[in-house]
Design an enzyme around this catalytic site. Sequence first.
Site, PDB file in Angstrom:
ATOM      1  N   LYS A  61       0.872  -4.636  -2.850  1.00 23.71           N
ATOM      2  CA  LYS A  61       1.485  -4.260  -4.117  1.00 23.71           C
ATOM      3  C   LYS A  61       2.709  -5.118  -4.396  1.00 23.71           C
ATOM      4  O   LYS A  61       3.448  -5.489  -3.487  1.00 23.71           O
ATOM      5  CB  LYS A  61       1.899  -2.786  -4.074  1.00 23.71           C
ATOM      6  CG  LYS A  61       0.736  -1.808  -4.167  1.00 23.71           C
ATOM      7  CD  LYS A  61       1.238  -0.388  -4.262  1.00 23.71           C
ATOM      8  CE  LYS A  61       0.100   0.598  -4.463  1.00 23.71           C
ATOM      9  NZ  LYS A  61       0.584   1.989  -4.579  1.00 23.71           N
ATOM     10  N   ARG A  73      -7.597   4.857   5.206  1.00 22.87           N
ATOM     11  CA  ARG A  73      -6.217   4.375   5.369  1.00 22.87           C
ATOM     12  C   ARG A  73      -5.342   5.483   5.955  1.00 22.87           C
ATOM     13  O   ARG A  73      -4.561   5.246   6.886  1.00 22.87           O
ATOM     14  CB  ARG A  73      -5.691   3.922   4.004  1.00 22.87           C
ATOM     15  CG  ARG A  73      -4.242   3.438   3.961  1.00 22.87           C
ATOM     16  CD  ARG A  73      -3.981   2.843   2.578  1.00 22.87           C
ATOM     17  NE  ARG A  73      -2.576   2.688   2.257  1.00 22.87           N
ATOM     18  CZ  ARG A  73      -1.842   1.632   2.584  1.00 22.87           C
ATOM     19  NH1 ARG A  73      -2.384   0.665   3.305  1.00 22.87           N
ATOM     20  NH2 ARG A  73      -0.581   1.536   2.229  1.00 22.87           N
ATOM     21  N   TYR A 110       2.716  10.775   7.285  1.00 23.10           N
ATOM     22  CA  TYR A 110       1.736  10.786   8.360  1.00 23.10           C
ATOM     23  C   TYR A 110       2.254  11.488   9.606  1.00 23.10           C
ATOM     24  O   TYR A 110       1.467  11.963  10.423  1.00 23.10           O
ATOM     25  CB  TYR A 110       1.295   9.348   8.675  1.00 23.10           C
ATOM     26  CG  TYR A 110       0.625   8.713   7.484  1.00 23.10           C
ATOM     27  CD1 TYR A 110      -0.605   9.171   7.028  1.00 23.10           C
ATOM     28  CD2 TYR A 110       1.246   7.693   6.772  1.00 23.10           C
ATOM     29  CE1 TYR A 110      -1.204   8.630   5.911  1.00 23.10           C
ATOM     30  CE2 TYR A 110       0.647   7.141   5.655  1.00 23.10           C
ATOM     31  CZ  TYR A 110      -0.570   7.613   5.230  1.00 23.10           C
ATOM     32  OH  TYR A 110      -1.159   7.088   4.118  1.00 23.10           O
ATOM     33  N   ARG A 160      -5.469  -1.288   1.862  1.00 23.65           N
ATOM     34  CA  ARG A 160      -5.959  -0.652   0.632  1.00 23.65           C
ATOM     35  C   ARG A 160      -7.283  -1.290   0.224  1.00 23.65           C
ATOM     36  O   ARG A 160      -7.581  -2.440   0.547  1.00 23.65           O
ATOM     37  CB  ARG A 160      -4.940  -0.809  -0.497  1.00 23.65           C
ATOM     38  CG  ARG A 160      -3.561  -0.238  -0.187  1.00 23.65           C
ATOM     39  CD  ARG A 160      -2.571  -0.557  -1.302  1.00 23.65           C
ATOM     40  NE  ARG A 160      -1.266   0.023  -1.074  1.00 23.65           N
ATOM     41  CZ  ARG A 160      -0.257  -0.619  -0.468  1.00 23.65           C
ATOM     42  NH1 ARG A 160      -0.427  -1.876  -0.046  1.00 23.65           N
ATOM     43  NH2 ARG A 160       0.905  -0.020  -0.285  1.00 23.65           N
ATOM     44  N   HIS A 181       4.076  -0.336   3.191  1.00 20.69           N
ATOM     45  CA  HIS A 181       4.889   0.581   2.390  1.00 20.69           C
ATOM     46  C   HIS A 181       6.275  -0.020   2.162  1.00 20.69           C
ATOM     47  O   HIS A 181       6.913  -0.487   3.093  1.00 20.69           O
ATOM     48  CB  HIS A 181       5.062   1.923   3.110  1.00 20.69           C
ATOM     49  CG  HIS A 181       3.828   2.762   3.104  1.00 20.69           C
ATOM     50  ND1 HIS A 181       3.580   3.761   4.029  1.00 20.69           N
ATOM     51  CD2 HIS A 181       2.744   2.764   2.270  1.00 20.69           C
ATOM     52  CE1 HIS A 181       2.413   4.326   3.768  1.00 20.69           C
ATOM     53  NE2 HIS A 181       1.892   3.746   2.710  1.00 20.69           N
ATOM     54  N   HIS A 226      -9.267   5.260   0.735  1.00 15.85           N
ATOM     55  CA  HIS A 226      -7.885   5.651   1.004  1.00 15.85           C
ATOM     56  C   HIS A 226      -7.835   6.693   2.119  1.00 15.85           C
ATOM     57  O   HIS A 226      -6.840   6.783   2.849  1.00 15.85           O
ATOM     58  CB  HIS A 226      -7.225   6.205  -0.261  1.00 15.85           C
ATOM     59  CG  HIS A 226      -5.757   5.894  -0.345  1.00 15.85           C
ATOM     60  ND1 HIS A 226      -5.278   4.610  -0.515  1.00 15.85           N
ATOM     61  CD2 HIS A 226      -4.662   6.682  -0.243  1.00 15.85           C
ATOM     62  CE1 HIS A 226      -3.953   4.632  -0.537  1.00 15.85           C
ATOM     63  NE2 HIS A 226      -3.565   5.879  -0.360  1.00 15.85           N
TER      64      HIS A 226
END
Length: 310
Positions: free
Chosen positions: A185, A259, A291, A161, A282, A256
């Site tokens: 995150k 990404r 994806y 990110r 994730h 992004h």
Amino acid sequence: MVGVLGEGAGVGVPGLDEVAGEFERFLRLERGLSEHTVRAYLTDLGGLLGHLRATGARTLAGLDIVVLRAWLAEQHRAGLARATLARRTACARVFSTFAHRRGWLADDPGLLLGTAKAGRTLPAVLGQDEARAVLDGPEGEGPKRLRDQAIMEVLYGTGIRVSELCALDVDDVDRDRRTLRVLGKGGRERTVPFGAPAMQAMDAWCVQGRPLWIRERSGPALFLGARGGRIDPGTVRRVVHARLAAVEGAPDMGPHGLRHTAATHLLEGGADLRSVQEILGHASLNTTQIYTHVSIDRLRSAYRQAHPRA
């Protein structure tokens, strides 16, 4: 406005005007959510409390399932996107559980809310030839050119990110193993591999470019702005947009988008879904599965264009 709970309320229960501050501390310190998510949830909570006041309720005790559903229905009538409605539903659920556990609500009305699902749109991605053209980039040797090239190679080569890239320090790069130590995150740390082009670009930046921009306030930051401070997401976005604009036919996208592109190309190259999940950081495999849909969509497009019986 004084926002005590009324009958049965305990000592120290905050008023309505203090609720947001308490909720913010909970989101940051206990949940460890990103700055972006915290801001979004606080905005949503402000709307919910405003709706509660508009009903004539004077205390938080007036927050029940009827209020929650009416607030969300109002958002729906206003034409908000499904993704926004899903986030506001999630905020309502998190807040009501938080308030109940703190003893501010006798019951948790959020448990009665259905789970709103955001509609998923397939992200735009670069084709492999387009990615190659973007990364070849313009000629030049100055610090900005070297930094921008390293940024592009790292974003595409790792799929991290933009916030994670900006937070990188020099010591987060393991040259021997060709990995980055990334803080993602929720404060989750992970190790992300990268390839030889990214290593070469970072070496060129660190040896020939970064020393020219180092200032007292630079600290250990890997990527710097022209004034010597740690690079910010806005600068990275401008770099990405400019590099994409220089390639004819390439879709306009931000960091992004790179990404998304990295994840799609990994899957197209044979990487398994679990590995891509780990690389991207994730928390849920469901997030990574989008994806596979991107790859299938590209496959169908190629089929329609190439097969005489499509």
